[in-house]
Scaffold this motif. Sequence first.
Motif, PDB file in Angstrom:
ATOM      1  N   LEU A 260      -5.826  -3.088  -5.001  1.00 28.29           N
ATOM      2  CA  LEU A 260      -4.701  -4.120  -3.625  1.00 28.29           C
ATOM      3  C   LEU A 260      -3.583  -3.690  -3.731  1.00 28.29           C
ATOM      4  O   LEU A 260      -3.221  -3.789  -2.222  1.00 28.29           O
ATOM      5  CB  LEU A 260      -5.401  -5.874  -3.698  1.00 28.29           C
ATOM      6  N   PHE A 261      -3.274  -3.428  -5.186  1.00 33.48           N
ATOM      7  CA  PHE A 261      -1.726  -2.671  -4.787  1.00 33.48           C
ATOM      8  C   PHE A 261      -1.682  -1.546  -3.898  1.00 33.48           C
ATOM      9  O   PHE A 261      -0.417  -1.634  -3.028  1.00 33.48           O
ATOM     10  CB  PHE A 261      -0.654  -3.285  -5.979  1.00 33.48           C
ATOM     11  N   SER A 262      -2.277  -0.777  -3.553  1.00 29.46           N
ATOM     12  CA  SER A 262      -2.219   0.039  -3.801  1.00 29.46           C
ATOM     13  C   SER A 262      -2.797   0.004  -2.050  1.00 29.46           C
ATOM     14  O   SER A 262      -1.914   0.702  -1.087  1.00 29.46           O
ATOM     15  CB  SER A 262      -3.193   1.271  -3.995  1.00 29.46           C
ATOM     16  N   SER A 263      -3.735  -0.878  -1.471  1.00 29.16           N
ATOM     17  CA  SER A 263      -4.246  -0.982   0.263  1.00 29.16           C
ATOM     18  C   SER A 263      -2.545  -1.200   0.861  1.00 29.16           C
ATOM     19  O   SER A 263      -2.188  -0.897   1.767  1.00 29.16           O
ATOM     20  CB  SER A 263      -5.136  -1.484  -0.361  1.00 29.16           C
ATOM     21  N   TYR A 264      -1.774  -2.301   0.169  1.00 28.72           N
ATOM     22  CA  TYR A 264      -0.590  -2.937   0.374  1.00 28.72           C
ATOM     23  C   TYR A 264       0.394  -1.880   0.650  1.00 28.72           C
ATOM     24  O   TYR A 264       0.766  -2.270   1.566  1.00 28.72           O
ATOM     25  CB  TYR A 264      -0.090  -4.040  -0.703  1.00 28.72           C
TER      26      TYR A 264
ATOM     27  N   THR B 106      -3.715 -13.464  11.374  1.00 34.01           N
ATOM     28  CA  THR B 106      -2.345 -13.022  11.948  1.00 34.01           C
ATOM     29  C   THR B 106      -1.998 -11.074  12.093  1.00 34.01           C
ATOM     30  O   THR B 106      -1.641 -11.433  13.511  1.00 34.01           O
ATOM     31  CB  THR B 106      -1.302 -14.287  11.795  1.00 34.01           C
ATOM     32  N   ASN B 107      -1.493 -11.116  10.768  1.00 34.55           N
ATOM     33  CA  ASN B 107      -1.945  -9.666  10.985  1.00 34.55           C
ATOM     34  C   ASN B 107      -1.727  -9.257   9.001  1.00 34.55           C
ATOM     35  O   ASN B 107      -2.573  -9.934   8.616  1.00 34.55           O
ATOM     36  CB  ASN B 107       0.129  -9.656  11.058  1.00 34.55           C
ATOM     37  N   ASN B 108      -1.251  -7.943   9.375  1.00 31.22           N
ATOM     38  CA  ASN B 108      -2.297  -7.005   8.147  1.00 31.22           C
ATOM     39  C   ASN B 108      -1.082  -8.106   6.464  1.00 31.22           C
ATOM     40  O   ASN B 108      -1.772  -8.060   5.251  1.00 31.22           O
ATOM     41  CB  ASN B 108      -1.403  -5.556   8.013  1.00 31.22           C
ATOM     42  N   PHE B 109      -0.156  -8.086   6.518  1.00 25.61           N
ATOM     43  CA  PHE B 109       0.964  -8.585   5.488  1.00 25.61           C
ATOM     44  C   PHE B 109       0.546 -10.220   5.365  1.00 25.61           C
ATOM     45  O   PHE B 109       0.360 -10.044   3.872  1.00 25.61           O
ATOM     46  CB  PHE B 109       2.241  -9.182   6.783  1.00 25.61           C
ATOM     47  N   LEU B 110       0.282 -11.249   6.200  1.00 25.66           N
ATOM     48  CA  LEU B 110      -0.519 -11.665   5.661  1.00 25.66           C
ATOM     49  C   LEU B 110      -1.495 -12.031   5.397  1.00 25.66           C
ATOM     50  O   LEU B 110      -2.552 -12.612   4.561  1.00 25.66           O
ATOM     51  CB  LEU B 110      -0.488 -12.564   6.838  1.00 25.66           C
ATOM     52  N   GLY B 111      -2.604 -10.733   5.893  1.00 27.36           N
ATOM     53  CA  GLY B 111      -4.241 -10.969   5.064  1.00 27.36           C
ATOM     54  C   GLY B 111      -3.992 -10.727   3.710  1.00 27.36           C
ATOM     55  O   GLY B 111      -4.695 -11.099   3.027  1.00 27.36           O
ATOM     56  N   ILE B 112      -2.894  -9.500   2.946  1.00 29.09           N
ATOM     57  CA  ILE B 112      -2.620  -9.099   1.941  1.00 29.09           C
ATOM     58  C   ILE B 112      -2.274 -10.404   1.302  1.00 29.09           C
ATOM     59  O   ILE B 112      -2.690 -10.120  -0.041  1.00 29.09           O
ATOM     60  CB  ILE B 112      -2.361  -7.413   1.985  1.00 29.09           C
TER      61      ILE B 112
ATOM     62  N   ILE C 147       4.133 -11.403 -11.587  1.00 28.70           N
ATOM     63  CA  ILE C 147       5.561 -11.163 -11.656  1.00 28.70           C
ATOM     64  C   ILE C 147       5.628  -9.840 -10.936  1.00 28.70           C
ATOM     65  O   ILE C 147       6.740  -9.431 -10.193  1.00 28.70           O
ATOM     66  CB  ILE C 147       5.951 -10.353 -13.539  1.00 28.70           C
ATOM     67  N   PHE C 148       4.277  -9.012 -10.638  1.00 32.66           N
ATOM     68  CA  PHE C 148       4.071  -8.367 -10.027  1.00 32.66           C
ATOM     69  C   PHE C 148       4.244  -8.362  -8.422  1.00 32.66           C
ATOM     70  O   PHE C 148       5.261  -7.887  -7.267  1.00 32.66           O
ATOM     71  CB  PHE C 148       3.170  -7.151  -9.805  1.00 32.66           C
ATOM     72  N   LEU C 149       3.725  -9.697  -8.371  1.00 32.79           N
ATOM     73  CA  LEU C 149       3.109 -10.187  -6.678  1.00 32.79           C
ATOM     74  C   LEU C 149       4.474 -10.705  -6.321  1.00 32.79           C
ATOM     75  O   LEU C 149       4.670 -10.045  -5.082  1.00 32.79           O
ATOM     76  CB  LEU C 149       2.212 -11.274  -6.760  1.00 32.79           C
ATOM     77  N   PHE C 150       5.652 -11.387  -6.851  1.00 31.10           N
ATOM     78  CA  PHE C 150       6.335 -11.918  -6.223  1.00 31.10           C
ATOM     79  C   PHE C 150       7.592 -11.050  -6.228  1.00 31.10           C
ATOM     80  O   PHE C 150       7.995 -11.395  -4.552  1.00 31.10           O
ATOM     81  CB  PHE C 150       7.286 -13.136  -7.974  1.00 31.10           C
ATOM     82  N   PRO C 151       8.490 -10.187  -7.133  1.00 32.35           N
ATOM     83  CA  PRO C 151       9.044  -8.747  -6.068  1.00 32.35           C
ATOM     84  C   PRO C 151       8.274  -8.503  -4.233  1.00 32.35           C
ATOM     85  O   PRO C 151       8.836  -8.589  -3.916  1.00 32.35           O
ATOM     86  CB  PRO C 151       9.328  -8.108  -7.028  1.00 32.35           C
ATOM     87  N   VAL C 152       6.989  -7.958  -5.025  1.00 32.52           N
ATOM     88  CA  VAL C 152       6.126  -7.014  -3.859  1.00 32.52           C
ATOM     89  C   VAL C 152       6.033  -8.171  -2.858  1.00 32.52           C
ATOM     90  O   VAL C 152       6.660  -7.405  -1.467  1.00 32.52           O
ATOM     91  CB  VAL C 152       5.082  -6.309  -4.612  1.00 32.52           C
ATOM     92  N   LEU C 153       5.735  -9.232  -2.410  1.00 32.89           N
ATOM     93  CA  LEU C 153       5.235  -9.731  -1.430  1.00 32.89           C
ATOM     94  C   LEU C 153       6.687 -10.047  -0.786  1.00 32.89           C
ATOM     95  O   LEU C 153       6.897 -10.816   0.735  1.00 32.89           O
ATOM     96  CB  LEU C 153       4.437 -10.669  -2.051  1.00 32.89           C
ATOM     97  N   TYR C 154       7.392 -11.014  -1.745  1.00 34.52           N
ATOM     98  CA  TYR C 154       8.506 -12.134  -1.187  1.00 34.52           C
ATOM     99  C   TYR C 154       9.522 -11.637  -0.879  1.00 34.52           C
ATOM    100  O   TYR C 154      10.415 -12.212  -0.100  1.00 34.52           O
ATOM    101  CB  TYR C 154       8.476 -13.061  -2.451  1.00 34.52           C
ATOM    102  N   LEU C 155      10.034 -10.702  -2.251  1.00 39.69           N
ATOM    103  CA  LEU C 155      10.998  -9.675  -1.349  1.00 39.69           C
ATOM    104  C   LEU C 155      11.869  -8.608  -1.117  1.00 39.69           C
ATOM    105  O   LEU C 155      12.733  -7.932  -0.325  1.00 39.69           O
ATOM    106  CB  LEU C 155      12.363  -9.939  -3.127  1.00 39.69           C
ATOM    107  N   LEU C 156      10.976  -7.953  -0.864  1.00 37.86           N
ATOM    108  CA  LEU C 156      10.751  -6.523  -0.570  1.00 37.86           C
ATOM    109  C   LEU C 156      10.412  -5.857   0.857  1.00 37.86           C
ATOM    110  O   LEU C 156       9.649  -6.702   1.813  1.00 37.86           O
ATOM    111  CB  LEU C 156      10.113  -5.904  -1.383  1.00 37.86           C
TER     112      LEU C 156
END
Length: 197
Positions: free
Chosen positions: A37-41, A126-132, A188-197
Motif C-alpha cells: 500500500l505504501f508502494s502504491s501511494y 474524491t481523489n487518489n490522495f483521499l482514496g489511499i 509512525i510511518f503513516l503520520f508523516p507520509v500522509l499528513y506532513l509530506l
Amino acid sequence: MDAIPYTVHERPDTGLFNAKLGIWLFLSAEVMLFGSLFSSYVLLRIGSPNWPQGASLLNIPLATLNTVVLIASSVTVVLAWASLRMKNLQRCKLYLGLTMLCAFIFLIVKYFEYSAKFAHGLFPATNNFLGIYFTLTGLHALHVAGGIVVMSYLIGPGSKMWRTDPERFTNRIEVAGLYWHFVDLVWIFLFPVLYLL
C-alpha cells in the motif's frame, strides 16, 4: 508435558517459542500488506502532476494527538509484560487496560477526523490522495480494533491461564505486545507520509 511442544520454551531450531514464531510470520505478512500500500501511494504520488498536500486536507493537531496516544500505549503494553515478569497480574491488567484506553482514544479521534472529512464532502472517491488516505488509515484502524479484542481477552477469560501456566501467559502478553508495537510503528510511518509530506 504439553501435547504441543515449545509453547513455553524456545524451539532449538529457531530459538523462539511457537507463539513468537507465529507472530513474527504474521507480522511479516503484515509488512508486505502495508508495504504494497505504501508502494502504491508512492507510485500514485509520483505519477500525479497535482498531488494535494496532506496538510491542506487533513487535521495535523488531531493526528499529532493520536501519535502521542499510540506511543504512550506502547509504553503501557511493555509495562504490562514487565509486571508479569514481577509476578503481578493485577498491575498487568491495569496496564493492559490503559493500553486499551489509548486504543479507544485513538479510534474516537479517528472517528472525528473521518466525520469532518465526510461533512466537507471529502470521500475516498474524491481523489487518489483521499482514496489511499482512507484505505491506509482505515486498515490501520481495523488493526487497532483487533488489538482491543486481543487485550480484552487477555484481561478477561484469557487471564485464567496465569493460575495454571504463568510463563505461557507471560509469553502471550509478549506476543500481543509485539503485535501492538507493529500497529504503532505503522502509524509512525503513516503520520508523516500522509499528513506532513
